[in-house]
Every structure is written in C-alpha cells, then in structure tokens.
Design a protein around this motif. Sequence first.
Motif, PDB file in Angstrom:
ATOM      1  N   ASP A  51       0.838  -1.207   0.000  1.00 37.60           N
ATOM      2  CA  ASP A  51       0.000   0.000   0.000  1.00 37.60           C
ATOM      3  C   ASP A  51       0.870   1.253   0.000  1.00 37.60           C
ATOM      4  O   ASP A  51       0.606   2.198  -0.747  1.00 37.60           O
ATOM      5  N   SER A  54       2.409   1.641  -3.458  1.00 36.79           N
ATOM      6  CA  SER A  54       1.433   2.049  -4.483  1.00 36.79           C
ATOM      7  C   SER A  54       0.995   3.503  -4.335  1.00 36.79           C
ATOM      8  O   SER A  54       0.605   4.131  -5.307  1.00 36.79           O
ATOM      9  N   LYS A  55       1.079   4.039  -3.125  1.00 35.37           N
ATOM     10  CA  LYS A  55       0.694   5.436  -2.907  1.00 35.37           C
ATOM     11  C   LYS A  55       1.885   6.384  -2.880  1.00 35.37           C
ATOM     12  O   LYS A  55       1.723   7.570  -2.605  1.00 35.37           O
ATOM     13  N   PHE A  59       4.786   6.205  -8.063  1.00 32.97           N
ATOM     14  CA  PHE A  59       3.715   5.541  -8.799  1.00 32.97           C
ATOM     15  C   PHE A  59       2.438   6.362  -8.901  1.00 32.97           C
ATOM     16  O   PHE A  59       1.473   5.923  -9.510  1.00 32.97           O
ATOM     17  N   THR A  60       2.393   7.535  -8.329  1.00 31.92           N
ATOM     18  CA  THR A  60       1.210   8.385  -8.475  1.00 31.92           C
ATOM     19  C   THR A  60       1.464   9.583  -9.382  1.00 31.92           C
ATOM     20  O   THR A  60       0.521  10.084  -9.996  1.00 31.92           O
ATOM     21  N   SER A  69      -3.159   2.328  -9.451  1.00 31.81           N
ATOM     22  CA  SER A  69      -1.771   2.317  -8.988  1.00 31.81           C
ATOM     23  C   SER A  69      -1.184   0.911  -8.961  1.00 31.81           C
ATOM     24  O   SER A  69       0.025   0.740  -9.117  1.00 31.81           O
ATOM     25  N   LEU A  70      -2.021  -0.110  -8.784  1.00 31.29           N
ATOM     26  CA  LEU A  70      -1.515  -1.484  -8.830  1.00 31.29           C
ATOM     27  C   LEU A  70      -1.009  -1.830 -10.231  1.00 31.29           C
ATOM     28  O   LEU A  70       0.002  -2.521 -10.387  1.00 31.29           O
ATOM     29  N   ASN A  72       0.251   0.289 -12.290  1.00 30.49           N
ATOM     30  CA  ASN A  72       1.526   1.001 -12.436  1.00 30.49           C
ATOM     31  C   ASN A  72       2.673   0.197 -11.827  1.00 30.49           C
ATOM     32  O   ASN A  72       3.759   0.116 -12.397  1.00 30.49           O
ATOM     33  N   ILE A  73       2.427  -0.403 -10.673  1.00 32.78           N
ATOM     34  CA  ILE A  73       3.459  -1.209 -10.026  1.00 32.78           C
ATOM     35  C   ILE A  73       3.779  -2.443 -10.862  1.00 32.78           C
ATOM     36  O   ILE A  73       4.945  -2.777 -11.070  1.00 32.78           O
TER      37      ILE A  73
END
Length: 105
Positions: A51, A54-55, A59-60, A69-70, A72-73
């Motif tokens: 978490d 992803s934040k 990645f944002t 965002s998941l 993007n990862i």
Amino acid sequence: MSDKQEKGRPILKRNWVRALIAFFVLQLILIISDRNGWSLNVRDIDGTIFDRVSKSQVFTEWFAPYNNSLFNIFSAFFTIILLPYVIINAIKDLFSKKQTNNHAG
C-alpha cells in the motif's frame, strides 16, 4: 553460391522475442483493464508495504501510465524484469550474427 541464404533460427523462436511479445501482451491487457475500469480483486492492502509503495510519489506522479496504482506497479516490475533481458539478448544475437557473417569468408 553467395546468394544462398543462411539458415538460422526464425525470429519468433528466439527467447528474447518471446519475452518482448509477452511484455507487449501484458501491457495490452493492463491497458484494456484500465480503460474498462476492471481492477484486481485483492484483499485490503491498507497499512501494508504494498500500500505504501502504491501510494508513493513514484507511482502516483512520475510513473503513472494507468489510473490504477496497482497496474503502475505491475508495469514497472515487468519493465524492470523483461526489458533488460530483451535488450541484452538482442545485442548478443546481433553481434553473434555479425561475427558469423564476417568469418564465413
């Protein structure tokens, strides 16, 4: 005799080409999923390392080709894993062909 073509492995049978095709298929799946609003069915990831990653700003804001965002990862992970493999093996393949052609005489 010089117009006789060398018989090598077809381009689609090379491992680096298969990895490149897999990378593009994965990106296509992620693009389609992101555009249609599909998301992964994951458990609650609040408070976990995943978490926080992803934040993160990476990645944002910096690397955010997808709204999710998941995605993007996953995209960054597979880019880091697959593209160096493809580039290194494509260069090896290119130089091995040049050496073979130069020494064929």
